[in-house]
Design an enzyme around this catalytic site. Structure first.
Site, mmCIF file in Angstrom:
data_model
loop_
_atom_site.group_PDB
_atom_site.id
_atom_site.type_symbol
_atom_site.label_atom_id
_atom_site.label_comp_id
_atom_site.label_asym_id
_atom_site.label_seq_id
_atom_site.Cartn_x
_atom_site.Cartn_y
_atom_site.Cartn_z
ATOM 1 N N ASP A 35 -35.059 -24.058 2.679
ATOM 2 C CA ASP A 35 -35.178 -22.773 1.986
ATOM 3 C C ASP A 35 -34.083 -21.795 2.406
ATOM 4 O O ASP A 35 -33.420 -21.975 3.413
ATOM 5 C CB ASP A 35 -36.545 -22.153 2.278
ATOM 6 C CG ASP A 35 -37.606 -22.656 1.325
ATOM 7 O OD1 ASP A 35 -37.262 -23.401 0.400
ATOM 8 O OD2 ASP A 35 -38.786 -22.297 1.525
ATOM 9 N N LYS A 57 -34.905 -19.905 -3.318
ATOM 10 C CA LYS A 57 -35.755 -19.424 -4.402
ATOM 11 C C LYS A 57 -35.204 -18.110 -4.917
ATOM 12 O O LYS A 57 -35.263 -17.104 -4.240
ATOM 13 C CB LYS A 57 -37.183 -19.237 -3.900
ATOM 14 C CG LYS A 57 -37.815 -20.557 -3.540
ATOM 15 C CD LYS A 57 -39.236 -20.359 -3.094
ATOM 16 C CE LYS A 57 -39.822 -21.685 -2.656
ATOM 17 N NZ LYS A 57 -41.040 -21.514 -1.903
ATOM 18 N N MET A 172 -42.481 -9.163 2.755
ATOM 19 C CA MET A 172 -42.009 -8.971 1.374
ATOM 20 C C MET A 172 -42.351 -7.572 0.846
ATOM 21 O O MET A 172 -42.841 -7.425 -0.271
ATOM 22 C CB MET A 172 -42.629 -10.037 0.453
ATOM 23 C CG MET A 172 -42.232 -11.437 0.840
ATOM 24 S SD MET A 172 -43.047 -12.729 -0.107
ATOM 25 C CE MET A 172 -44.595 -12.885 0.770
HETATM 26 N N1 SAH Z 1 -43.064 -18.430 5.979
HETATM 27 C C1 SAH Z 1 -42.367 -17.240 6.449
HETATM 28 C C2 SAH Z 1 -42.540 -16.057 5.528
HETATM 29 C C3 SAH Z 1 -41.911 -16.226 4.163
HETATM 30 S S1 SAH Z 1 -42.118 -14.832 3.145
HETATM 31 C C4 SAH Z 1 -42.861 -16.930 7.869
HETATM 32 O O1 SAH Z 1 -43.862 -17.484 8.305
HETATM 33 O O2 SAH Z 1 -42.213 -16.116 8.553
HETATM 34 C C5 SAH Z 1 -40.580 -14.009 3.337
HETATM 35 C C6 SAH Z 1 -40.773 -12.712 4.114
HETATM 36 O O3 SAH Z 1 -40.880 -13.003 5.508
HETATM 37 C C7 SAH Z 1 -39.614 -11.746 4.020
HETATM 38 O O4 SAH Z 1 -39.732 -10.941 2.862
HETATM 39 C C8 SAH Z 1 -39.780 -10.916 5.269
HETATM 40 O O5 SAH Z 1 -40.778 -9.936 5.112
HETATM 41 C C9 SAH Z 1 -40.323 -11.955 6.254
HETATM 42 N N2 SAH Z 1 -39.267 -12.502 7.109
HETATM 43 C C10 SAH Z 1 -38.879 -13.795 7.185
HETATM 44 N N3 SAH Z 1 -37.907 -13.959 8.101
HETATM 45 C C11 SAH Z 1 -37.682 -12.744 8.637
HETATM 46 C C12 SAH Z 1 -36.798 -12.235 9.631
HETATM 47 N N4 SAH Z 1 -35.946 -13.050 10.284
HETATM 48 N N5 SAH Z 1 -36.841 -10.923 9.929
HETATM 49 C C13 SAH Z 1 -37.680 -10.092 9.289
HETATM 50 N N6 SAH Z 1 -38.540 -10.507 8.338
HETATM 51 C C14 SAH Z 1 -38.541 -11.810 8.016
#
Ligand code: SAH
Length: 254
Positions: A35, A57, A172
């Site tokens: 991803d 995506k 998000m």
């Molecule tokens: N499966 C992922 C989440 C995916 S949804 C998890 O468990 O972390 C995508 C959202 O995750 C983004 O919009 C943001 O809010 C958050 N996110 C993912 N990576 C991030 C990062 N390195 N720093 C801050 N927010 C992050």
């Protein structure tokens, strides 16, 4: 012989935050479908012959692309391949991992789920914010805050979130922060509750901005926050003043 699919959490950004098992899966994979939020450094561990498929995506194209991913996983595993489906954070936290598992189950393809460290906990930790704390918070919720009232897809139970949960990690949510902060305040959360926004958490570009619930939306606009970013609401944000470490870290042995 049928292959197998591993739904693997890559962790939040820092490539060292993947699990031992997750890394092992990457090293052994014939196919890696990854991803957008996955740190590309991790792919350097793949076998030279591994096929790397980008599954980024793009907003608005979710449905179609997700279908294509399902087809790819089923096709490659049916051809006997060891397939790694690599997702940012944890595959079961806003990662659509369960949808993919259901497709594999229906197609009779063996699979495993390899959890990862989710961004809401890890980015907070790298910002010096513990999601629970004996003195500040005994409950923690992971919430997607992208629902818009005007689009009729805000299904959050604001009353419960505002009053029943000490620490809330909004995923998000950056583009919707004015609505989120407004709803929390309207349902009884103190407008002076501390809020942190953590941009690109656990990476070398991590940036943390703190504010209060009533002013966070303006701050986010002023600071031009970019994705991925997380919003942490709760008194635990104040702990950062005492124990922040990552942004101040000197070059040390890691
Ligand atoms: N499966 C992922 C989440 C995916 S949804 C998890 O468990 O972390 C995508 C959202 O995750 C983004 O919009 C943001 O809010 C958050 N996110 C993912 N990576 C991030 C990062 N390195 N720093 C801050 N927010 C992050």
């Amino acid at each position: 012989m049928t292959g197998k699919v591993y739904l693997v959490g890559a962790g939040p950004g820092d490539p060292k935050l993947i699990t031992v098992y997750g890394l092992e899966c990457i090293k052994n994979a014939d196919v890696i479908a990854y991803d957008r939020l996955v740190n590309k450094e991790l792919l350097k561990n793949a076998r030279e012959t591994a096929e790397l498929v980008y599954c980024g995506k793009e907003p608005g194209r979710h449905g179609l692309i997700q279908e294509e991913i399902h087809e790819l996983l089923v096709k490659e595993a049916t051809n006997g391949k060891m397939v790694v489906r690599l997702k940012g954070g944890d595959p079961f936290v806003f990662g659509r991992g369960a949808e993919e598992a259901a497709v594999l189950k229906a197609a009779n393809i063996p699979y495993e789920v390899v959890p990862g460290i989710t961004a809401g906990i890890a980015a907070a930790a790298y910002a010096g914010i513990p999601v629970t704390h004996r003195d500040y918070a005994t409950s923690f919720a992971i919430v997607t805050g992208h629902g818009r009232a005007e689009k009729g897809n805000d299904f959050l139970h604001w009353e419960a979130l505002a009053n029943g949960i000490d620490t809330i990690a909004f995923y998000m949510s950056v583009g919707n922060i004015r609505h989120i902060a407004g709803q929390l305040i309207a349902h009884g959360r103190d407008k002076n509750t501390s809020v942190a926004i953590i941009e690109r958490g656990t990476t070398e570009n991590q940036r943390t901005i703190t504010s209060k619930l009533e002013s966070i939306a303006d701050r986010i606009e002023q600071e031009k926050v970019v994705n991925p970013a997380l919003i942490i609401v709760g008194d635990v944000v104040d702990v950062r003043e005492k124990i922040a470490w990552f942004e101040q870290m000197e070059e040390t042995i890691r």
